[in-house]
Design a protein around this motif. Sequence first.
Motif, short mmCIF file in Angstrom:
data_model
loop_
_atom_site.label_atom_id
_atom_site.label_comp_id
_atom_site.label_asym_id
_atom_site.label_seq_id
_atom_site.Cartn_x
_atom_site.Cartn_y
_atom_site.Cartn_z
N VAL A 405 36.46 48.16 31.83
CA VAL A 405 36.63 47.92 33.26
C VAL A 405 37.39 49.10 33.85
N ASN A 406 36.76 49.79 34.79
CA ASN A 406 37.41 50.87 35.52
C ASN A 406 37.71 50.40 36.94
N PHE A 407 38.85 50.82 37.44
CA PHE A 407 39.28 50.41 38.77
C PHE A 407 39.06 51.58 39.73
N LEU A 408 38.12 51.39 40.65
CA LEU A 408 37.75 52.48 41.54
C LEU A 408 38.56 52.48 42.83
N TYR A 409 38.97 51.29 43.28
CA TYR A 409 39.66 51.22 44.57
C TYR A 409 40.47 49.94 44.61
N LEU A 410 41.74 50.03 44.99
CA LEU A 410 42.61 48.87 45.13
C LEU A 410 43.45 49.03 46.39
N ALA A 411 43.50 47.99 47.19
CA ALA A 411 44.30 48.03 48.41
C ALA A 411 44.67 46.62 48.82
N ASN A 412 45.88 46.47 49.36
CA ASN A 412 46.26 45.23 50.00
C ASN A 412 47.33 45.51 51.03
N ASP A 413 47.54 44.54 51.93
CA ASP A 413 48.50 44.75 53.01
C ASP A 413 49.89 44.28 52.65
N ILE A 414 50.01 43.43 51.64
CA ILE A 414 51.32 42.95 51.18
C ILE A 414 51.37 43.16 49.67
N ASP A 415 52.31 43.96 49.23
CA ASP A 415 52.39 44.23 47.80
C ASP A 415 52.61 42.96 47.00
N ASP A 416 51.98 42.93 45.83
CA ASP A 416 52.16 41.84 44.86
C ASP A 416 51.64 40.50 45.37
N SER A 417 50.74 40.52 46.35
CA SER A 417 50.20 39.27 46.88
C SER A 417 48.95 38.81 46.12
N ALA A 418 48.44 39.61 45.20
CA ALA A 418 47.26 39.24 44.42
C ALA A 418 47.45 39.70 42.98
N THR A 419 46.76 38.99 42.06
CA THR A 419 46.91 39.27 40.64
C THR A 419 45.55 39.28 39.97
N LEU A 420 45.35 40.25 39.07
CA LEU A 420 44.16 40.31 38.23
C LEU A 420 44.59 40.21 36.77
N SER A 421 43.84 39.42 35.99
CA SER A 421 44.10 39.27 34.55
C SER A 421 42.80 39.41 33.79
N PHE A 422 42.88 39.95 32.57
CA PHE A 422 41.70 40.23 31.75
C PHE A 422 41.94 39.68 30.35
N TYR A 423 40.93 38.94 29.85
CA TYR A 423 41.04 38.29 28.55
C TYR A 423 39.89 38.73 27.65
N ASP A 424 40.23 38.92 26.38
CA ASP A 424 39.27 39.43 25.40
C ASP A 424 38.47 38.24 24.83
N GLY A 425 37.67 37.63 25.67
CA GLY A 425 36.90 36.46 25.26
C GLY A 425 36.38 35.73 26.48
N THR A 426 36.17 34.42 26.32
CA THR A 426 35.57 33.63 27.39
C THR A 426 36.53 32.61 27.98
N PHE A 436 48.15 42.44 36.01
CA PHE A 436 49.00 43.20 36.93
C PHE A 436 48.88 42.62 38.33
N GLN A 437 49.94 42.82 39.10
CA GLN A 437 49.94 42.46 40.51
C GLN A 437 49.52 43.67 41.32
N ILE A 438 48.72 43.42 42.32
CA ILE A 438 48.10 44.51 43.07
C ILE A 438 49.06 45.00 44.14
N ARG A 439 49.26 46.26 44.13
CA ARG A 439 50.02 46.94 45.18
C ARG A 439 49.11 47.96 45.83
N ASN A 440 49.36 48.24 47.08
CA ASN A 440 48.53 49.21 47.78
C ASN A 440 48.58 50.55 47.05
N GLY A 441 47.44 51.03 46.64
CA GLY A 441 47.39 52.29 45.91
C GLY A 441 47.59 52.16 44.42
N THR A 442 47.63 50.91 43.89
CA THR A 442 47.78 50.70 42.45
C THR A 442 46.63 51.36 41.70
#
Length: 1285
Positions: A405-426, A436-442
Amino acid sequence: MCVCVGSGLFDLVPGVPPRRADTEVGGVYSSAVHWDRDRGPYLASSDVLILAGGSVSIDAGVTVRFVPGTGVTVRGGRLIAAGGSRDRIVLTTAEPSVGPLPHPSLRLVDGPTPWEGRVQIFHRHHWRSVCTNSRNWTEADRGVACSQLGFSGGEYADWYPWLNGTRRLLYPKPDCTGTERRLQDCNWQYRAMGAGVCDEHADLAIRCEPVLGAGRPLTHWRGLRFEHASYVKMLTAGDTLYEKFSNSKLYHVDVLHAGMGPNKEVQAAIESVGVPPRMYSLTVRDSVSGGINVTQPDSLVAINNCTVSDNAGIGMYFNTSTGLVHVHDCDVHGNGADGLKLVQHELQIPRREVDGAPVSDFCSSGTTLESVYPIFTAAQQYRTSYLSKRCQKTFRCRPGLVMTVNFLYLANDIDDSATLSFYDGTAVTSPLLGTFQIRNGTRPQSVVTTRNNLLVTFSARNETQTEVLMAITAGDGKAHDLNVSSSVIANNNGRGIAIENIRSLVHIHRTIVANNSHVAGVHVLGGAGDVNITRSHISGNLGDGVNVTYAGGNQNISWCDIRANSGRGVSVWFNETRERVAFAQELVLSYSNISANLQQGLFVGNYCRSAFVNVSGNVFWNGKGDAVDIWSCWNETYDPLKLQIGHNRFIANEKLAINMAPVANMVGTIEHNFFFEQRKATMRIFSGDAPEVELLPVRLKISDNYFERNRGIYVVSIGASQFVRSSRQNILFTRNFLLRNTVAEPFPSLNPRNRVSAVVTVSSASAIVYRNILQNPGSRYELGVHFEDQSSNANASHNWFGYKRSTDVYDRIFDRKDRYNLARADFEPFLLSENDPDSSLLSLNEQFVPSFGPNEQGEIGGEIDGQVVLPEGTLKVTRDIFVRPTGRLTIAFGVRLLFPHSVGMMVAGHLHAEGSSLAEEKRITFGLQERGIRSNVSLAPVRLVGGKTDREGRLQVLIGNEWGTVCDHGWSRLPASLACQQLGWVLNPADWTVDPHDLPPDDNLDTRVLMSSVQCSPTDTDLTRCQFEGADDIENTCSHQRDVTLRCYDVTWAGVRFGVPSKKNILKNVQMERAGLVDYSTYTFGPGKVAATAVSAAIGAQLRPVQLGVATRNGCEAAVHATRAYIDECEASENSRVIVKLDISNAFNTVRRDAMLEAVKTRAPEIYPAPDTEINTWYLDDGTLAGPPSDVISSIKQVKAEMSEVGLAINAGKCEVTFLGGFTDDTKLSALHMLQSVLPDIREVPVDEREVPRLGRYLRRHVQRFVSQGIRGPCELSCNRRREA
């Protein structure tokens, strides 16, 4: 004679076959064109433009000559140049007289292009960054610099901070006229080097125009440029992954003498925007700019079997947001900048479609079952949504493949207001790959699975704006940013391989990276991702072999040969950042040869998060610095660093094999290593007394190692914080073999006090030496205690010390029996087996008690618990005399005690030394035992000249075969003491410089300044082997007026020191000669600080409750609690109160000793009059008074008056006041003026800035946070530390 045939011309030269004239080509091609071999060679008299639908095919063996300034542009069409291994296609300039490219003595580095960056001048055999004392150059200065590089223009670009490890040159005012050829032809005499001329200033960076100067003739052709050339998409990886492949080919092609446009603008010989051509067996040489430049490829970039050499700019440059660059079997050498450089750039706007296909919505699309990759998906939340969002999606690919998984673009208006998680399975119960919590420019590092399933979860708060664009690919392994294999990257005038803003993976395999001349052979700078270097040879680079400086990831360096680099072999730095997210911190250095690097073989720094370091199976040999140097994080972390150093061989390194000082926040093992013929010392694991690390965890096990034939001041030196009494810090040294090592004092003429040289030295009670085999007959001591704490012992039991009798073992250990202020070593029971550390054969624990003496040789020394009477005569003291509290020493008339230097007497019991005044020979004399000739002094490469005695003067050093002086820049007590020690003298920390006016004038000195900025380490034993700026690095800065002057002192014995005795001591008609101790290894009056340990209870009873820093358990905690409670009470009250922090100016160095001794002698409570205030607490020389302003001011006056009587003064500049309670502005101002009348420089600290009144820096930094958490232990330990001092 010419003969015309058709449209061609033939030259007739006798004996030479006729050559047909070039076939002229050029113009716009929108259909297929074939340049066959029969019509060649070709002359391109104008630009060749290949549009969509057009193609140019070139046969093998064809040569195409281009008129200077012209070139080929493929804009949507195809260029197919398919030569053969023996019939190569040659693309070159039509100019017949192309000379070699210049090699200017100026370059621009660390910038985005070779024509912009930090100015460096090659001077005296080295590249040197130019500082200007923050003064910008004139337009003419910059113009000459750019002209020297071959460019035009010249403007200011930036100030670059100093790049660690690079040399510098001050050139503030070139004063060029603009007509000079080189900067060195301007006012070059204004330059200066060395002695810190650039210390406080950044380096100058300039920007030239990428256009060749007017004096440069138009000789080169432009080159090849591909602008979104046509391509096809094909399925790979078992019909799972779509990849783009260009329709253009460059096979067996030579691109020579390119890089110059029609207006002399520069470009790479081969430039590509979009999908690049397929490149195989390609040669790019002698370009006036770079070799290959690929920008925004959006596809795999594969270059195989190439030679890119002798170009003026970067050999290969890749600017990409997708990575996937593979360079195989290439030779990149002799280029004027970096050999190979990859920059990962970030997308600045989200994409709604990729390659014409829309980006799927992450939350609304379903599970992907064995889809065709790559998949582009966007996880989004909208500001207009009143509902929080939570969704997940599973991706699958074919078995045997993994997903990235490559991250091409990340942006939000309030830092740490969204979270992405990745699991090695189903399922969310599968192993977590990262979150990680998404910050503008993460910019997180890419995530890779270990199987063919991936679960991604996304959550976002309502009424927030978030957008994340991800690209998911499938393949055999993790999608790489750069893969370099089976290549040679050498002799480039920049970095060998440079990767900036890594995102996924860099893999370097079977590659030679050698003799590159800036920063490092391999340099990873910024971003987060994995670095994998395998089976590669990295040597001779200017700077580090490998330098990784970024936010983190996994680093694997295996089966490599890293040698003879001018900096470190491998250097790993971690820059803490919230924008660059790393999901792992793991360094593995294994099965590699690390040798002959000028600095550390492996350096690891800045780990302040959960991390793992594994150094296994390597050979470190012949390094000039420490083989392995690991820095600790000084901040408390959630999870300490996990360390594994095992199965390595350390051979003949100049300095330490393993150095970790201070060691903190670390758990791990050092095991099964082999240490052989180390030259100065072998292993140093030491916390020291830094307050920052005293409360941090250390748990290390050092076991099953083999130390043989090492030399130096010790083999192993271990110790956590000396004053910690908790299980948080523990070092276990066990099951190690130390055989035939030779340890000796570094200065044979000097007798050690507290830092004896021994095979194993222990500097804290938490370091345990247990079940080891020590047999080193060439060493005086097997074990030496280095910590001064009589309340604890060093655990050194169950070891084999080379002997089976306690009397023999006793003499192989240096501890309290030798120096009364040291801790005692518990060495019994000891092993009776010389080769089995697990043996059950133990000594009988006889509790051997040595004789105090005198023996037949008239020698005495040791501890006295009972009564000893010394008879008349001359006696030699071999070790400290320690009269314990129960002991009594009586010295008869006419006794003369001769002490070796550094040896003395401590009296905690009773001493009766009463000589006779009737005859001189009946007096009692305590004197210094003469040491004879100072050993090895005549061989020392240091000397003092011009002084009144042989112990003072101007310092000179011998470098090579030349004597010269030392510049005082950066000079400190450590190198000064080292110089004295080499001469057989010692340094007095209160008096070690000579007024230059007391020396002969320097006008007629015929010596050069050979050293400046000297930096020595604790293991250095020769001043000339420390780090320093040599004569070639000193210019127009250090005159002889700045020569180091030095005063050394002769050795003395330690004198007689008294605890506060419970019985009367008598010294009458006693003569003391040449006494008084400075411990030459620590520059302190070492024994004095434990003088009162034996009677600490009595001292504490006299000092409490005013002074809580000495002999008061939990004293600091009590002071903090009391002061905090007082602040809270006053804040809730309307009564006006002030709280003042007092700092005594230079207390311990200026107090009158006679007044202090009188106070100790009297031992009366009335000598400690307490100021009458509501709060009155003192911690060593820091005090806090609190109460009504009038009471506090009255007490301050009392304190000042009484301190002046004993030679002390309050340092008003460090005093602080806080106003509490019911002050109005007027009453507060009035109280402040009253305070300033007695403390003119006192400053106000608002209560919200004062967490706790500052009872000394130690309390302020550490104790208060434990108090606030209700933790008593650490505070108690901190108090113990100060109490025992």
